[in-house]
Motif scaffolding. Sequence first.
Motif, PDB file in Angstrom:
ATOM      1  N   VAL A 172     -72.417  42.339  33.469  1.00  0.00           N
ATOM      2  CA  VAL A 172     -72.547  41.760  32.123  1.00  0.00           C
ATOM      3  C   VAL A 172     -71.712  42.637  31.173  1.00  0.00           C
ATOM      4  N   PRO A 173     -70.586  42.115  30.646  1.00  0.00           N
ATOM      5  CA  PRO A 173     -69.645  42.958  29.885  1.00  0.00           C
ATOM      6  C   PRO A 173     -70.301  43.758  28.764  1.00  0.00           C
ATOM      7  N   GLU A 174     -71.139  43.121  27.973  1.00  0.00           N
ATOM      8  CA  GLU A 174     -71.791  43.789  26.833  1.00  0.00           C
ATOM      9  C   GLU A 174     -72.626  44.992  27.302  1.00  0.00           C
ATOM     10  N   LEU A 175     -73.397  44.782  28.364  1.00  0.00           N
ATOM     11  CA  LEU A 175     -74.214  45.886  28.894  1.00  0.00           C
ATOM     12  C   LEU A 175     -73.329  46.995  29.456  1.00  0.00           C
ATOM     13  N   ALA A 176     -72.242  46.569  30.118  1.00  0.00           N
ATOM     14  CA  ALA A 176     -71.328  47.570  30.701  1.00  0.00           C
ATOM     15  C   ALA A 176     -70.754  48.461  29.604  1.00  0.00           C
ATOM     16  N   ALA A 177     -70.329  47.841  28.497  1.00  0.00           N
ATOM     17  CA  ALA A 177     -69.718  48.604  27.406  1.00  0.00           C
ATOM     18  C   ALA A 177     -70.714  49.590  26.809  1.00  0.00           C
ATOM     19  N   ARG A 178     -71.945  49.121  26.592  1.00  0.00           N
ATOM     20  CA  ARG A 178     -72.964  50.020  26.007  1.00  0.00           C
ATOM     21  C   ARG A 178     -73.253  51.193  26.930  1.00  0.00           C
ATOM     22  N   GLU A 179     -73.290  50.902  28.226  1.00  0.00           N
ATOM     23  CA  GLU A 179     -73.574  51.959  29.207  1.00  0.00           C
ATOM     24  C   GLU A 179     -72.412  52.963  29.260  1.00  0.00           C
ATOM     25  N   HIS A 180     -71.177  52.452  29.174  1.00  0.00           N
ATOM     26  CA  HIS A 180     -70.017  53.365  29.138  1.00  0.00           C
ATOM     27  C   HIS A 180     -70.131  54.302  27.937  1.00  0.00           C
ATOM     28  N   LEU A 181     -70.521  53.716  26.795  1.00  0.00           N
ATOM     29  CA  LEU A 181     -70.637  54.495  25.565  1.00  0.00           C
ATOM     30  C   LEU A 181     -71.646  55.633  25.742  1.00  0.00           C
ATOM     31  N   LYS A 182     -72.752  55.300  26.426  1.00  0.00           N
ATOM     32  CA  LYS A 182     -73.811  56.289  26.648  1.00  0.00           C
ATOM     33  C   LYS A 182     -73.350  57.381  27.625  1.00  0.00           C
ATOM     34  N   ASN A 183     -72.604  56.966  28.657  1.00  0.00           N
ATOM     35  CA  ASN A 183     -72.307  57.894  29.762  1.00  0.00           C
ATOM     36  C   ASN A 183     -70.995  58.651  29.640  1.00  0.00           C
ATOM     37  N   LEU A 184     -70.090  58.144  28.804  1.00  0.00           N
ATOM     38  CA  LEU A 184     -68.725  58.684  28.840  1.00  0.00           C
ATOM     39  C   LEU A 184     -68.654  60.181  28.535  1.00  0.00           C
ATOM     40  N   LEU A 185     -69.347  60.595  27.479  1.00  0.00           N
ATOM     41  CA  LEU A 185     -69.248  62.009  27.101  1.00  0.00           C
ATOM     42  C   LEU A 185     -69.820  62.926  28.188  1.00  0.00           C
ATOM     43  N   PRO A 186     -71.059  62.648  28.679  1.00  0.00           N
ATOM     44  CA  PRO A 186     -71.561  63.504  29.774  1.00  0.00           C
ATOM     45  C   PRO A 186     -70.653  63.491  31.011  1.00  0.00           C
ATOM     46  N   VAL A 187     -70.091  62.326  31.332  1.00  0.00           N
ATOM     47  CA  VAL A 187     -69.220  62.234  32.519  1.00  0.00           C
ATOM     48  C   VAL A 187     -67.944  63.053  32.292  1.00  0.00           C
ATOM     49  N   ALA A 188     -67.354  62.918  31.097  1.00  0.00           N
ATOM     50  CA  ALA A 188     -66.117  63.658  30.809  1.00  0.00           C
ATOM     51  C   ALA A 188     -66.385  65.169  30.786  1.00  0.00           C
ATOM     52  N   ASN A 189     -67.521  65.556  30.199  1.00  0.00           N
ATOM     53  CA  ASN A 189     -67.866  66.986  30.182  1.00  0.00           C
ATOM     54  C   ASN A 189     -68.064  67.519  31.593  1.00  0.00           C
ATOM     55  N   ALA A 190     -68.713  66.700  32.439  1.00  0.00           N
ATOM     56  CA  ALA A 190     -68.930  67.116  33.830  1.00  0.00           C
ATOM     57  C   ALA A 190     -67.590  67.276  34.557  1.00  0.00           C
ATOM     58  N   ALA A 191     -66.640  66.388  34.248  1.00  0.00           N
ATOM     59  CA  ALA A 191     -65.318  66.475  34.901  1.00  0.00           C
ATOM     60  C   ALA A 191     -64.603  67.764  34.487  1.00  0.00           C
ATOM     61  N   LEU A 192     -64.701  68.101  33.200  1.00  0.00           N
ATOM     62  CA  LEU A 192     -64.064  69.349  32.726  1.00  0.00           C
ATOM     63  C   LEU A 192     -64.743  70.566  33.368  1.00  0.00           C
ATOM     64  N   ARG A 193     -66.085  70.506  33.412  1.00  0.00           N
ATOM     65  CA  ARG A 193     -66.852  71.630  33.964  1.00  0.00           C
ATOM     66  C   ARG A 193     -66.505  71.844  35.436  1.00  0.00           C
ATOM     67  N   GLU A 194     -66.522  70.740  36.210  1.00  0.00           N
ATOM     68  CA  GLU A 194     -66.244  70.860  37.651  1.00  0.00           C
ATOM     69  C   GLU A 194     -64.815  71.364  37.894  1.00  0.00           C
ATOM     70  N   ALA A 195     -63.900  70.963  36.994  1.00  0.00           N
ATOM     71  CA  ALA A 195     -62.510  71.411  37.150  1.00  0.00           C
ATOM     72  C   ALA A 195     -62.334  72.854  36.677  1.00  0.00           C
ATOM     73  N   GLY A 196     -63.354  73.362  35.970  1.00  0.00           N
ATOM     74  CA  GLY A 196     -63.282  74.745  35.472  1.00  0.00           C
ATOM     75  C   GLY A 196     -62.312  74.914  34.321  1.00  0.00           C
ATOM     76  N   ILE A 197     -62.192  73.881  33.515  1.00  0.00           N
ATOM     77  CA  ILE A 197     -61.281  74.011  32.361  1.00  0.00           C
ATOM     78  C   ILE A 197     -61.977  73.635  31.048  1.00  0.00           C
ATOM     79  N   GLN A 198     -61.372  74.030  29.952  1.00  0.00           N
ATOM     80  CA  GLN A 198     -61.832  73.669  28.606  1.00  0.00           C
ATOM     81  C   GLN A 198     -60.977  72.511  28.110  1.00  0.00           C
ATOM     82  N   ALA A 199     -61.502  71.757  27.157  1.00  0.00           N
ATOM     83  CA  ALA A 199     -60.708  70.658  26.592  1.00  0.00           C
ATOM     84  C   ALA A 199     -59.378  71.172  26.040  1.00  0.00           C
ATOM     85  N   SER A 200     -59.416  72.397  25.500  1.00  0.00           N
ATOM     86  CA  SER A 200     -58.183  72.939  24.898  1.00  0.00           C
ATOM     87  C   SER A 200     -57.104  73.254  25.940  1.00  0.00           C
ATOM     88  N   ASP A 201     -57.483  73.285  27.244  1.00  0.00           N
ATOM     89  CA  ASP A 201     -56.481  73.526  28.300  1.00  0.00           C
ATOM     90  C   ASP A 201     -55.692  72.265  28.625  1.00  0.00           C
TER      91      ASP A 201
END
Length: 353
Positions: free
Chosen positions: A42-71
């Motif tokens: 359901v597109p609407e639900l998918a978009a809302r869920e992306h909004l909720k999850n994107l920041l934690p997912v992106a932070n986890a990707a940076l953390r696992e890669a061992g880098i800071q956003a500024s890198d």
Amino acid sequence: MILLAIETSCDETSAAVVRDGRILSNIVSSQIKLHEEYGGVVPELAAREHLKNLLPVANAALREAGIQASDLEAVAATQGPGLAIALLVGFKAAQAVAFALDKPFIGVNHHEAHLYSPWIQSPAAPNPEAAEPSTSASATFAEIRPNVSLIVSGGHTLLVHVRSELNHRVLGGTIDDAAGECFDKTGKLMGLPYPAGPIIDRLAAQGNPQAYAFPRPLLNDPSDDFSFSGLKTSVRYFIRDHPGLLDDPQKLRDLCASVQAAIVEVLVKKTIRAAKRQGVRCVTASGGVTCNSGLRRELERACQRHGFILRLAEKRLCTDNAAMIGILAERKLLAQTPLPPLDVEVKPGWTLA
Ligand code: KG4
Ligand code: ZN
């Protein structure tokens, strides 16, 4: 180059960090459970869920890669095709990060990313059937040989001739349902939850693929096009004409095996035929349906019989993920593909040419 990639084209929220052709992290948060009760995304639900999850997912990707956003030295996101409001969430967030860091941004075609994903290989798992490495790190991008590539997902079924890296031409595609859609919709008719593809795969392993004969649409058509809606309809009538069949576990397994055999035979034979016609020596496959064990097995057999080298995307890279977006984005930036202006928009209907 250290690059952050974001993928939100459908029902997976994913972020990855790649560096010089290597995947440093690849975090995928799936929404399957959310959409299960609706029998599809359901597109609407998918978009809302992306909004909720994107920041934690992106932070986890940076953390696992061992880098800071500024890198970060560049940022990429899926620009299309996909669900417009789902794409928007990841794409706009990635643009904002690039703007804030004053780094290059590039939008990537989702299918083009699938197309090159078979060339991303983890040294720990040279055999695609071998156990997947526990970490997503250390995949490398191999040198590409001319090939014919099958991209099979929930939304698309494409045959593409790849002449060299970033130089490809679509040979054909589905004129109605995609192969993954056929798995999911026939599974729904059998009463299986969404997405039914992986469940049919599991049940088919203990079924007889010759138990029931289903049509092989366009198998003998000389084009490189596919059609799966007729197969779905014949499964519908078959179930209607065999009341009680779904209540018998073995007959259900036979039905799954027979449907899978029909889909796989069309995909494999048409891929091999296209590869022969294009005069390539290599065949590749990617996209969610490439997780299917019957498809992997039959592609291997056919390629062995006809003397083709086969490269299957690793299973973890078959379904939607940001690592494939990041790897392609980096190749494009290195190839000096002109950067689009930062204010470009998503392209939900962006077809691969
Ligand atoms: O590439 P993907 O993750 O998303 C799209 O871009 O569509 O593909 C999802 C599709 C779904 O239709 C799902 O049922 C199918 O891939 N799929 C499978 C298997 N694993 C995923 N189909 C058959 N057998 C599988 N093992
Ligand atoms: Zn996909």
